[in-house]
Write a protein that holds these residues in place. Sequence first.
Motif, mmCIF file in Angstrom:
data_model
loop_
_atom_site.group_PDB
_atom_site.id
_atom_site.type_symbol
_atom_site.label_atom_id
_atom_site.label_comp_id
_atom_site.label_asym_id
_atom_site.label_seq_id
_atom_site.Cartn_x
_atom_site.Cartn_y
_atom_site.Cartn_z
ATOM 1 N N ALA A 1 -4.429 -20.787 8.620
ATOM 2 C CA ALA A 1 -4.703 -19.535 9.335
ATOM 3 C C ALA A 1 -3.419 -18.948 9.901
ATOM 4 O O ALA A 1 -3.194 -17.731 9.828
ATOM 5 C CB ALA A 1 -5.707 -19.790 10.458
ATOM 6 N N GLY A 2 -2.548 -19.793 10.445
ATOM 7 C CA GLY A 2 -1.278 -19.297 10.978
ATOM 8 C C GLY A 2 -0.394 -18.731 9.892
ATOM 9 O O GLY A 2 0.230 -17.677 10.068
ATOM 10 N N LEU A 3 -0.334 -19.407 8.754
ATOM 11 C CA LEU A 3 0.469 -18.886 7.649
ATOM 12 C C LEU A 3 -0.083 -17.574 7.119
ATOM 13 O O LEU A 3 0.672 -16.677 6.735
ATOM 14 C CB LEU A 3 0.542 -19.919 6.522
ATOM 15 N N ALA B 1 1.863 -11.919 5.878
ATOM 16 C CA ALA B 1 1.794 -10.485 5.561
ATOM 17 C C ALA B 1 2.889 -9.682 6.265
ATOM 18 O O ALA B 1 3.611 -8.922 5.607
ATOM 19 C CB ALA B 1 0.406 -9.951 5.885
ATOM 20 N N PRO B 2 3.090 -9.804 7.561
ATOM 21 C CA PRO B 2 4.182 -9.047 8.183
ATOM 22 C C PRO B 2 5.564 -9.498 7.696
ATOM 23 O O PRO B 2 6.469 -8.668 7.524
ATOM 24 C CB PRO B 2 4.036 -9.325 9.683
ATOM 25 N N PHE B 3 5.731 -10.786 7.434
ATOM 26 C CA PHE B 3 7.018 -11.273 6.961
ATOM 27 C C PHE B 3 7.352 -10.673 5.602
ATOM 28 O O PHE B 3 8.473 -10.221 5.362
ATOM 29 C CB PHE B 3 7.002 -12.804 6.871
ATOM 30 N N PRO C 1 7.994 -4.455 -4.477
ATOM 31 C CA PRO C 1 8.462 -3.059 -4.374
ATOM 32 C C PRO C 1 7.425 -2.110 -3.781
ATOM 33 O O PRO C 1 7.770 -1.199 -3.060
ATOM 34 C CB PRO C 1 8.790 -2.670 -5.803
ATOM 35 N N GLU C 2 6.130 -2.322 -4.062
ATOM 36 C CA GLU C 2 5.130 -1.388 -3.550
ATOM 37 C C GLU C 2 4.902 -1.561 -2.055
ATOM 38 O O GLU C 2 4.356 -0.669 -1.399
ATOM 39 C CB GLU C 2 3.807 -1.520 -4.298
ATOM 40 N N LEU C 3 5.319 -2.696 -1.487
ATOM 41 C CA LEU C 3 5.157 -2.892 -0.041
ATOM 42 C C LEU C 3 6.401 -2.461 0.722
ATOM 43 O O LEU C 3 6.312 -2.199 1.914
ATOM 44 C CB LEU C 3 4.850 -4.370 0.255
ATOM 45 N N ALA C 4 7.555 -2.424 0.086
ATOM 46 C CA ALA C 4 8.779 -2.036 0.789
ATOM 47 C C ALA C 4 8.754 -0.546 1.068
ATOM 48 O O ALA C 4 8.496 0.274 0.201
ATOM 49 C CB ALA C 4 9.989 -2.401 -0.064
#
Length: 103
Positions: A81-83, A88-90, A99-102
Amino acid sequence: LAYVPLLARLLSLPSELVDVSSMAPVRARIDSLTLYPNEGLHFGHLSSLVYEWQDKLRGVSRNPLAIALTASMCLLHFTGAGLTLWAAPFLAVSAAAPPELAT
């Protein structure tokens, strides 16, 4: 067809065994068979559920293997759960982000 013998058996019962004029004696007999009779509680089902959980936890707590397995499963669950919450934010702000998230 499987119910025919059962139905025949039920129809052949004497009326003295079936006649129930009042439910109070029946409830008293049923309560005497349970481990924890209601004793006038309004939350009979809830209290019996609590008693069952307490008995189950007492039995589990006596077994060291069960405690070790439960603790290790909780540790793995909390780690996962912690990972999940951290990944996602990391990935969104790191250089290794897809590339689509940057942005």
